[in-house]
Design a protein around this motif. Structure first.
Motif, mmCIF file in Angstrom:
data_model
loop_
_atom_site.group_PDB
_atom_site.id
_atom_site.type_symbol
_atom_site.label_atom_id
_atom_site.label_comp_id
_atom_site.label_asym_id
_atom_site.label_seq_id
_atom_site.Cartn_x
_atom_site.Cartn_y
_atom_site.Cartn_z
ATOM 1 N N GLU A 250 -19.457 20.643 17.788
ATOM 2 C CA GLU A 250 -19.566 19.195 17.640
ATOM 3 C C GLU A 250 -19.992 18.545 18.951
ATOM 4 N N LYS A 251 -19.515 19.089 20.047
ATOM 5 C CA LYS A 251 -19.918 18.553 21.348
ATOM 6 C C LYS A 251 -21.431 18.647 21.492
ATOM 7 N N ARG A 252 -21.956 19.782 21.083
ATOM 8 C CA ARG A 252 -23.379 20.006 21.185
ATOM 9 C C ARG A 252 -24.167 19.044 20.311
ATOM 10 N N MET A 253 -23.646 18.811 19.118
ATOM 11 C CA MET A 253 -24.350 17.927 18.199
ATOM 12 C C MET A 253 -24.348 16.493 18.707
ATOM 13 N N ASN A 254 -23.270 16.113 19.384
ATOM 14 C CA ASN A 254 -23.210 14.752 19.924
ATOM 15 C C ASN A 254 -24.306 14.501 20.938
ATOM 16 N N LYS A 255 -24.753 15.569 21.587
ATOM 17 C CA LYS A 255 -25.786 15.439 22.588
ATOM 18 C C LYS A 255 -27.074 14.887 21.962
ATOM 19 N N TRP A 256 -27.318 15.286 20.733
ATOM 20 C CA TRP A 256 -28.548 14.822 20.078
ATOM 21 C C TRP A 256 -28.424 13.391 19.609
ATOM 22 N N LYS A 257 -27.213 12.915 19.462
ATOM 23 C CA LYS A 257 -26.967 11.506 19.141
ATOM 24 C C LYS A 257 -27.692 11.049 17.879
ATOM 25 N N MET A 258 -27.736 11.875 16.897
ATOM 26 C CA MET A 258 -28.408 11.390 15.697
ATOM 27 C C MET A 258 -27.420 11.018 14.599
ATOM 28 N N TRP A 259 -26.176 11.361 14.827
ATOM 29 C CA TRP A 259 -25.219 11.105 13.756
ATOM 30 C C TRP A 259 -24.196 10.080 14.223
ATOM 31 N N GLU A 260 -24.648 8.843 14.421
ATOM 32 C CA GLU A 260 -23.706 7.865 14.926
ATOM 33 C C GLU A 260 -23.293 6.915 13.812
ATOM 34 N N ASP B 85 -42.752 4.883 12.824
ATOM 35 C CA ASP B 85 -41.389 5.114 13.328
ATOM 36 C C ASP B 85 -41.262 6.483 14.016
ATOM 37 N N TYR B 86 -42.353 6.945 14.612
ATOM 38 C CA TYR B 86 -42.399 8.104 15.511
ATOM 39 C C TYR B 86 -42.089 9.439 14.835
ATOM 40 N N VAL B 87 -40.973 9.501 14.054
ATOM 41 C CA VAL B 87 -40.577 10.737 13.367
ATOM 42 C C VAL B 87 -40.528 11.934 14.323
ATOM 43 N N LEU B 88 -39.717 11.792 15.361
ATOM 44 C CA LEU B 88 -39.489 12.914 16.265
ATOM 45 C C LEU B 88 -38.273 13.692 15.785
ATOM 46 N N PHE B 89 -38.153 14.930 16.242
ATOM 47 C CA PHE B 89 -36.997 15.742 15.888
ATOM 48 C C PHE B 89 -35.888 15.467 16.911
ATOM 49 N N PRO B 90 -34.781 14.849 16.467
ATOM 50 C CA PRO B 90 -33.765 14.369 17.414
ATOM 51 C C PRO B 90 -33.113 15.485 18.208
ATOM 52 N N TRP B 91 -33.126 16.700 17.667
ATOM 53 C CA TRP B 91 -32.446 17.811 18.342
ATOM 54 C C TRP B 91 -33.376 18.571 19.275
ATOM 55 N N MET B 92 -34.595 18.061 19.444
ATOM 56 C CA MET B 92 -35.515 18.749 20.349
ATOM 57 C C MET B 92 -35.845 17.848 21.533
ATOM 58 N N THR B 93 -36.046 18.466 22.686
ATOM 59 C CA THR B 93 -36.463 17.695 23.858
ATOM 60 C C THR B 93 -37.901 17.230 23.678
ATOM 61 N N VAL B 94 -38.346 16.391 24.597
ATOM 62 C CA VAL B 94 -39.719 15.898 24.557
ATOM 63 C C VAL B 94 -40.704 17.060 24.506
ATOM 64 N N SER B 95 -40.521 18.038 25.397
ATOM 65 C CA SER B 95 -41.516 19.121 25.403
ATOM 66 C C SER B 95 -41.423 19.984 24.148
ATOM 67 N N SER B 96 -40.217 20.191 23.610
ATOM 68 C CA SER B 96 -40.122 20.975 22.374
ATOM 69 C C SER B 96 -40.767 20.238 21.214
ATOM 70 N N ASN B 97 -40.580 18.907 21.174
ATOM 71 C CA ASN B 97 -41.221 18.126 20.125
ATOM 72 C C ASN B 97 -42.739 18.268 20.193
#
Ligand SMILES: Nc1ncnc2c1ncn2[C@@H]1O[C@H](COP(=O)(O)OP(=O)(O)OP(=O)(O)O)[C@@H](O)[C@H]1O
Ligand SMILES: [Mg+2]
Lengths: 260, 251
Positions: A250-260, B85-97
């Motif tokens: 969960e800590k890791r997922m919070n980093k992505w901040k998409m589930w707020e 609305d950009y549609v980026l992958f939130p779990w990826m960094t800029v370079s991974s995107n």
């Protein structure tokens, strides 16, 4: 600082509980029981603590914890291996969803323990019965939550991957899995909770060894201390599981901040 | 690549109604190789729908689109899309995107690395390679989205109101960058916008649609040298003309 204070307050709460327990035990539930009965039915924390060290060093407790835990892990893993793909596929294919949804809607409200007698009839008194019940008890929350996650995947992400000409396993890897992760985690938590509940129940009604078995032996021999110890140990296991398995993710997922 | 849109029609089923609602009605349009064409028109008239058909994400009910004579049947990585609305992958960094498309296409590591570096440089995102989308401003997110398209060496770039959600200062800055990128004439661009100023500033031609169902109302060439001056009389006259045509198209 705030966190430190919260920890202290939590500890005070637990100490209070132990204090009330001790007083209640020493006074024979405030004079309602005669001393002999009180000692047997309601041993004070010190007695329970001594007994705890005893069963811990003799290996009795650990062996039985390990037996239950192995059943839970095996059953739960099988439930994940079956449930996760079903949930994902339900989200990708409307017709598969239509086929499978009524079955899941029907099965999921059935309490997991209701499968115990059937499992014992089918598999006898052993590991297989326990594992079967765990699968039945924990699979539906995994499926339901995974499917819910699938419905919340941003459909534009699929479009982006379609334009990149991604194949299905790239889509699963880059988009589906990360998107549904929080839902899957919630499903795993629920599923694991159910798994423990049903395995204890199964061991109490006849599946030999394990923590439920310890509880039922405790009851049959009038050993109150061991039942209390088992209950407390179960609580500790649940907390550890929560922290170790889910806390880090969960800590890791919070980093992505998409589930707020 | 030249694009030939031939008599495209599309309708969508409506809730609780028997008849499908016709959105695009017999649209035909020719776009030259390496041309920059803007589509303007009333909201809901079907511009995004047409762009999705161009991308291959949606099938038309009738008609077809030819790219250099070949009919579009499915999405292809040579036709990239940039969303509002950009549609980026939130779990990826800029370079991974930015690297994702190349990774999906299984390009070798060194090439991916070089190309991503190049694109980051190009859109001015140096220093943000390791950032996650939620740490970026809207303008920066759109830069990532544009970079993600450019690394694919697209032949056609489809943009659906890419700057619509940005403040006017950021928007002008990105418009200038787009002029610079498209000035190299490496790809054909189809650009949807609501902003007549933007359309004139960027385009070789502006196509005005009328609504319900969409039809091509008017095509206006923009014969002004780049970089264009937004305050020159010719610019303003053309912008006002487009504004007038699109207002009358909306009625
Ligand atoms: N998948 C769909 N199902 C049903 N109706 C749809 C679908 N997609 C679009 N529409 C309808 O088609 C019409 C045109 O939509 P579209 O998004 O293409 O308009 P647009 O010109 O891009 O509008 P805007 O300028 O506001 O973005 C709208 O009325 C919309 O409701
Ligand atoms: Mg649109």
């Amino acid at each position: 600082m705030k966190k430190f204070k919260a920890v202290i307050q939590g500890c005070i709460g637990i100490l209070m509980l132990l204090l009330i327990w001790t007083v209640a035990s020493k006074t024979g539930l405030f004079g309602k029981l005669d001393p002999d009965t009180a000692e047997m039915l309601f041993p004070d924390p010190l007695v329970v603590g001594k007994r705890f060290v005893e069963v811990l060093t003799s290996g009795y407790l650990l062996t039985n914890i390990w037996v239950s835990m192995k059943r839970v892990l095996v059953g739960f893993c099988i439930a994940v291996i079956i449930g996760l793909p079903i949930g994902i596929f339900m989200g990708r294919s409307q017709s598969f969803h239509n086929y499978i949804n009524p079955i899941i809607r029907f099965v999921s409200p059935i309490p997991g323990v209701a499968w115990v007698p059937l499992a014992i009839l089918w598999f006898g008194l052993g590991n297989n019965a326990a594992i079967f019940i765990i699968i039945m008890g924990s699979m539906s929350p995994i499926i339901t939550n995974t499917y819910q996650g699938m419905q919340n995947v941003d459909s534009k992400l699929y479009q982006v991957l379609d334009i990149m000409e991604a194949n299905w396993h790239q889509t699963i890897r880059y988009c589906v899995i990360p998107s549904i992760l929080p839902y899957v985690m919630a499903g795993f938590k629920l599923g694991l909770g159910f798994a423990w509940r049903v395995v204890i129940a199964a061991e109490m009604v006849g599946v030999p060894r394990g923590m439920g078995y310890v509880l039922s032996v405790g009851r049959n021999t009038g050993d109150t201390a061991i039942t209390l110890i088992t209950i407390i140990t179960l609580g500790i296991i649940m907390i550890l599981m929560e922290v170790v398995l889910f806390g880090t993710l969960e800590k890791r997922m919070n980093k992505w901040k998409m589930w707020e | 690549m030249a694009i030939e849109i031939k008599e495209i029609s599309k309708s969508f089923p409506q809730n609780e109604q028997e008849e499908d609602l016709s959105i695009l009605n017999n649209i035909s349009l020719h776009i030259e190789d390496r041309e920059f064409v803007s589509l303007v028109g009333p909201s809901g008239c079907g511009k995004s729908t047409l762009l999705r058909i161009l991308a291959g994400l949606l099938k038309p009910d009738s008609g077809q689109i030819l790219v250099d004579g070949r009919a579009i049947t499915r999405p292809e990585s040579s036709r990239c899309m940039v969303f509002q609305d950009y549609v980026l992958f939130p779990w990826m960094t800029v370079s991974s995107n930015i690297a994702l498309g190349l990774q999906v296409r299984k390009k070798d590591k060194e090439y991916v690395h070089k190309k991503v570096q190049w694109a980051i440089e190009l859109v001015g995102l140096n220093g943000f390679e390791k950032a996650y989308p939620h740490q970026l401003s809207g303008g920066m997110k759109q830069r990532v989205s544009i970079a993600r398209a450019l690394v694919m060496n697209p032949e056609i770039l489809l943009m659906d109101e890419p700057f619509g959600a940005l403040d006017s200062f950021t928007r002008m800055k990105l418009q200038d960058e787009l002029v610079r990128l498209c000035g190299k004439k490496e790809f054909t661009t189809v650009f949807i916008t609501h902003d007549c100023d933007e359309a004139v500033y960027l385009s070789d031609r502006v196509v005005v649609f009328s609504g319900s169902p969409a039809e091509v109302k008017e095509i206006l060439p923009v014969d002004l040298p780049r970089p264009r001056n937004r305050t020159s009389p010719e610019f303003i006259a053309l912008r006002n003309q487009i504004l007038k045509v699109s207002v009358s198209a909306a009625e």
